[in-house]
Design a protein around this motif. Structure first.
Motif, PDB file in Angstrom:
ATOM      1  N   ALA A   7     -21.135   8.740  -2.390  1.00  0.00           N
ATOM      2  CA  ALA A   7     -20.442   7.494  -2.354  1.00  0.00           C
ATOM      3  C   ALA A   7     -19.524   6.976  -1.193  1.00  0.00           C
ATOM      4  O   ALA A   7     -19.759   5.930  -0.850  1.00  0.00           O
ATOM      5  CB  ALA A   7     -19.183   7.628  -3.627  1.00  0.00           C
ATOM      6  N   TRP A   8     -19.006   8.073  -0.658  1.00  0.00           N
ATOM      7  CA  TRP A   8     -18.217   7.665   0.563  1.00  0.00           C
ATOM      8  C   TRP A   8     -19.273   7.198   1.689  1.00  0.00           C
ATOM      9  O   TRP A   8     -19.143   5.891   2.464  1.00  0.00           O
ATOM     10  CB  TRP A   8     -17.578   8.613   1.357  1.00  0.00           C
ATOM     11  CG  TRP A   8     -16.954   8.354   2.497  1.00  0.00           C
ATOM     12  CD1 TRP A   8     -15.977   7.578   2.677  1.00  0.00           C
ATOM     13  CD2 TRP A   8     -17.234   9.200   4.036  1.00  0.00           C
ATOM     14  NE1 TRP A   8     -15.511   7.507   4.167  1.00  0.00           N
ATOM     15  CE2 TRP A   8     -16.367   8.400   4.545  1.00  0.00           C
ATOM     16  CE3 TRP A   8     -18.001  10.296   4.204  1.00  0.00           C
ATOM     17  CZ2 TRP A   8     -16.199   8.979   6.146  1.00  0.00           C
ATOM     18  CZ3 TRP A   8     -17.984  10.632   5.521  1.00  0.00           C
ATOM     19  CH2 TRP A   8     -17.085  10.072   6.453  1.00  0.00           C
ATOM     20  N   PRO A  99      -8.403   6.665  -9.064  1.00  0.00           N
ATOM     21  CA  PRO A  99      -8.943   6.000 -10.196  1.00  0.00           C
ATOM     22  C   PRO A  99      -8.414   4.417  -9.991  1.00  0.00           C
ATOM     23  O   PRO A  99      -7.432   4.266  -9.568  1.00  0.00           O
ATOM     24  CB  PRO A  99      -8.197   6.544 -11.316  1.00  0.00           C
ATOM     25  CG  PRO A  99      -7.461   7.798 -11.043  1.00  0.00           C
ATOM     26  CD  PRO A  99      -7.189   7.841  -9.466  1.00  0.00           C
ATOM     27  N   LEU A 100      -9.240   3.664 -10.182  1.00  0.00           N
ATOM     28  CA  LEU A 100      -9.162   2.098 -10.047  1.00  0.00           C
ATOM     29  C   LEU A 100      -9.237   1.795 -11.425  1.00  0.00           C
ATOM     30  O   LEU A 100      -9.996   1.897 -12.352  1.00  0.00           O
ATOM     31  CB  LEU A 100     -10.066   1.508  -9.580  1.00  0.00           C
ATOM     32  CG  LEU A 100     -10.286   1.812  -7.840  1.00  0.00           C
ATOM     33  CD1 LEU A 100     -11.532   1.298  -7.264  1.00  0.00           C
ATOM     34  CD2 LEU A 100      -8.929   1.635  -7.400  1.00  0.00           C
ATOM     35  N   ALA A 146     -20.062   1.617  -9.028  1.00  0.00           N
ATOM     36  CA  ALA A 146     -18.813   2.370 -10.000  1.00  0.00           C
ATOM     37  C   ALA A 146     -17.719   2.670  -8.688  1.00  0.00           C
ATOM     38  O   ALA A 146     -16.563   3.290  -9.297  1.00  0.00           O
ATOM     39  CB  ALA A 146     -19.347   3.615 -10.421  1.00  0.00           C
ATOM     40  N   THR A 147     -18.119   2.791  -7.386  1.00  0.00           N
ATOM     41  CA  THR A 147     -17.217   3.198  -6.547  1.00  0.00           C
ATOM     42  C   THR A 147     -16.928   2.391  -5.179  1.00  0.00           C
ATOM     43  O   THR A 147     -17.597   1.250  -5.269  1.00  0.00           O
ATOM     44  CB  THR A 147     -17.264   4.685  -5.768  1.00  0.00           C
ATOM     45  OG1 THR A 147     -18.967   4.444  -5.197  1.00  0.00           O
ATOM     46  CG2 THR A 147     -17.719   5.834  -6.783  1.00  0.00           C
ATOM     47  N   ALA A 148     -15.909   2.357  -4.705  1.00  0.00           N
ATOM     48  CA  ALA A 148     -15.641   1.559  -3.656  1.00  0.00           C
ATOM     49  C   ALA A 148     -14.899   2.171  -2.388  1.00  0.00           C
ATOM     50  O   ALA A 148     -13.949   2.950  -2.628  1.00  0.00           O
ATOM     51  CB  ALA A 148     -14.429   0.281  -4.173  1.00  0.00           C
ATOM     52  N   GLY A 180     -15.375  -4.113 -10.602  1.00  0.00           N
ATOM     53  CA  GLY A 180     -15.821  -3.114 -11.615  1.00  0.00           C
ATOM     54  C   GLY A 180     -16.022  -1.649 -11.132  1.00  0.00           C
ATOM     55  O   GLY A 180     -16.165  -0.915 -11.890  1.00  0.00           O
ATOM     56  N   ALA A 181     -15.438  -1.705 -10.049  1.00  0.00           N
ATOM     57  CA  ALA A 181     -15.513  -0.035  -9.210  1.00  0.00           C
ATOM     58  C   ALA A 181     -14.423   0.545 -10.203  1.00  0.00           C
ATOM     59  O   ALA A 181     -13.181   0.069 -10.317  1.00  0.00           O
ATOM     60  CB  ALA A 181     -15.099  -0.242  -7.978  1.00  0.00           C
ATOM     61  N   GLU A 182     -14.807   1.807 -10.191  1.00  0.00           N
ATOM     62  CA  GLU A 182     -13.824   2.616 -11.170  1.00  0.00           C
ATOM     63  C   GLU A 182     -12.983   3.619 -10.371  1.00  0.00           C
ATOM     64  O   GLU A 182     -12.138   4.257 -10.816  1.00  0.00           O
ATOM     65  CB  GLU A 182     -14.650   3.406 -12.487  1.00  0.00           C
ATOM     66  CG  GLU A 182     -15.169   2.271 -13.307  1.00  0.00           C
ATOM     67  CD  GLU A 182     -16.174   3.315 -14.248  1.00  0.00           C
ATOM     68  OE1 GLU A 182     -16.469   4.337 -13.895  1.00  0.00           O
ATOM     69  OE2 GLU A 182     -16.544   2.535 -15.295  1.00  0.00           O
ATOM     70  N   THR A 183     -13.687   3.960  -9.016  1.00  0.00           N
ATOM     71  CA  THR A 183     -13.281   5.006  -8.258  1.00  0.00           C
ATOM     72  C   THR A 183     -12.877   4.546  -6.842  1.00  0.00           C
ATOM     73  O   THR A 183     -14.020   4.013  -6.244  1.00  0.00           O
ATOM     74  CB  THR A 183     -14.044   6.382  -8.326  1.00  0.00           C
ATOM     75  OG1 THR A 183     -13.927   6.730  -9.658  1.00  0.00           O
ATOM     76  CG2 THR A 183     -13.185   7.597  -7.723  1.00  0.00           C
ATOM     77  N   GLY A 184     -11.922   4.791  -6.347  1.00  0.00           N
ATOM     78  CA  GLY A 184     -11.924   4.267  -4.789  1.00  0.00           C
ATOM     79  C   GLY A 184     -11.910   5.748  -4.012  1.00  0.00           C
ATOM     80  O   GLY A 184     -11.593   6.897  -4.199  1.00  0.00           O
ATOM     81  N   VAL A 185     -12.834   5.457  -2.839  1.00  0.00           N
ATOM     82  CA  VAL A 185     -12.893   6.569  -1.840  1.00  0.00           C
ATOM     83  C   VAL A 185     -12.605   6.306  -0.402  1.00  0.00           C
ATOM     84  O   VAL A 185     -12.779   5.128   0.081  1.00  0.00           O
ATOM     85  CB  VAL A 185     -14.477   7.113  -1.828  1.00  0.00           C
ATOM     86  CG1 VAL A 185     -14.820   8.301  -1.001  1.00  0.00           C
ATOM     87  CG2 VAL A 185     -15.023   7.237  -3.433  1.00  0.00           C
TER      88      VAL A 185
END
Length: 218
Positions: A7-8, A99-100, A146-148, A180-185
């Motif tokens: 994801a990163w 978490p976002l 799902a990630t940002a 709509g992203a659910e997790t930040g990285v």
């Protein structure tokens, strides 16, 4: 978090305009195309799961200056695995997640400061301008489903301790959540870790950054 390294990497290449990552048995290779960073090898294992022999093997195969290694283990450990010609950043970075939610707060700028947000090429950037118009703080985020990935977060020294770092991060988190992203990285520095943790971010693993500079250390 499963897949956090992928994801990163996926978000980072969008944020920086780098080439799409190439999958390797041990992680990813990313071509960046800059003199100071031609390409980077990113290992996808975390902490004690990092394979010393694999790191040694990949590092031994690097012969060109400007190639980086990103290894999710402490520099005091990884530094002993690398041979001649490698510069190792002695300070660890940190792979972090948060978490976002759709209710992420989007605060206003302090009096006298100007906040601007814009999006180009899948990347949203935040600028905080000082009262005289100079740069006070900035940051950007690249959502990839799902990630940002949050990137290049910076507060100019003269404007630190005024809540501007928090302003940038909260603004970017709100933007990412709306996509709509659910997790930040992110990959944070020791200086930024306290800020991120105050906003609910969690350390997944330490990060070593190493650069091949050649046998003469040029």
């Amino acid at each position: 978090m499963d897949g956090v390294v992928q994801a990163w990497v996926s978000g980072w290449v969008v944020s920086r305009g780098a080439a799409p990552p190439e999958r390797e048995p041990w992680g990813f290779t990313v071509d960046v195309g800059q003199v100071a960073q031609v390409s980077r090898h990113v290992f996808d294992a975390l902490g004690d799961g990092v394979d010393e022999e694999l790191v040694r093997k990949v590092a031994a195969g690097v012969t060109g200056a400007g190639v980086w290694l990103k290894v999710f283990q402490d520099p005091s450990v990884v530094g002993g695995w690398l041979g001649e010609g490698w510069w190792v950043d002695p300070e660890p970075g940190y792979l972090m997640t948060v978490p976002l939610t759709a209710r992420q707060e989007r605060p206003a700028a302090p009096a006298g400061y100007r906040l601007r947000t814009w999006s180009t090429g899948g990347v949203t950037r935040v600028l905080v301008a000082a009262p005289d118009g100079s740069l006070a703080a900035r940051g950007q985020v690249a959502p990839t489903g799902a990630t940002a990935v949050f990137d290049q977060i910076e507060t100019v020294a003269a404007h630190q301790r005024r809540g501007l770092g928090s302003l940038v991060m909260r603004t970017l988190q709100a933007v990412a959540a709306r996509t709509g992203a659910e997790t930040g990285v992110l990959a944070g520095t020791p200086a930024g870790r306290a800020l991120y943790e105050s906003l609910g971010w969690h350390v997944e693993a330490p990060l070593t950054s190493a650069k091949f500079v050649g046998p003469d250390g040029a």
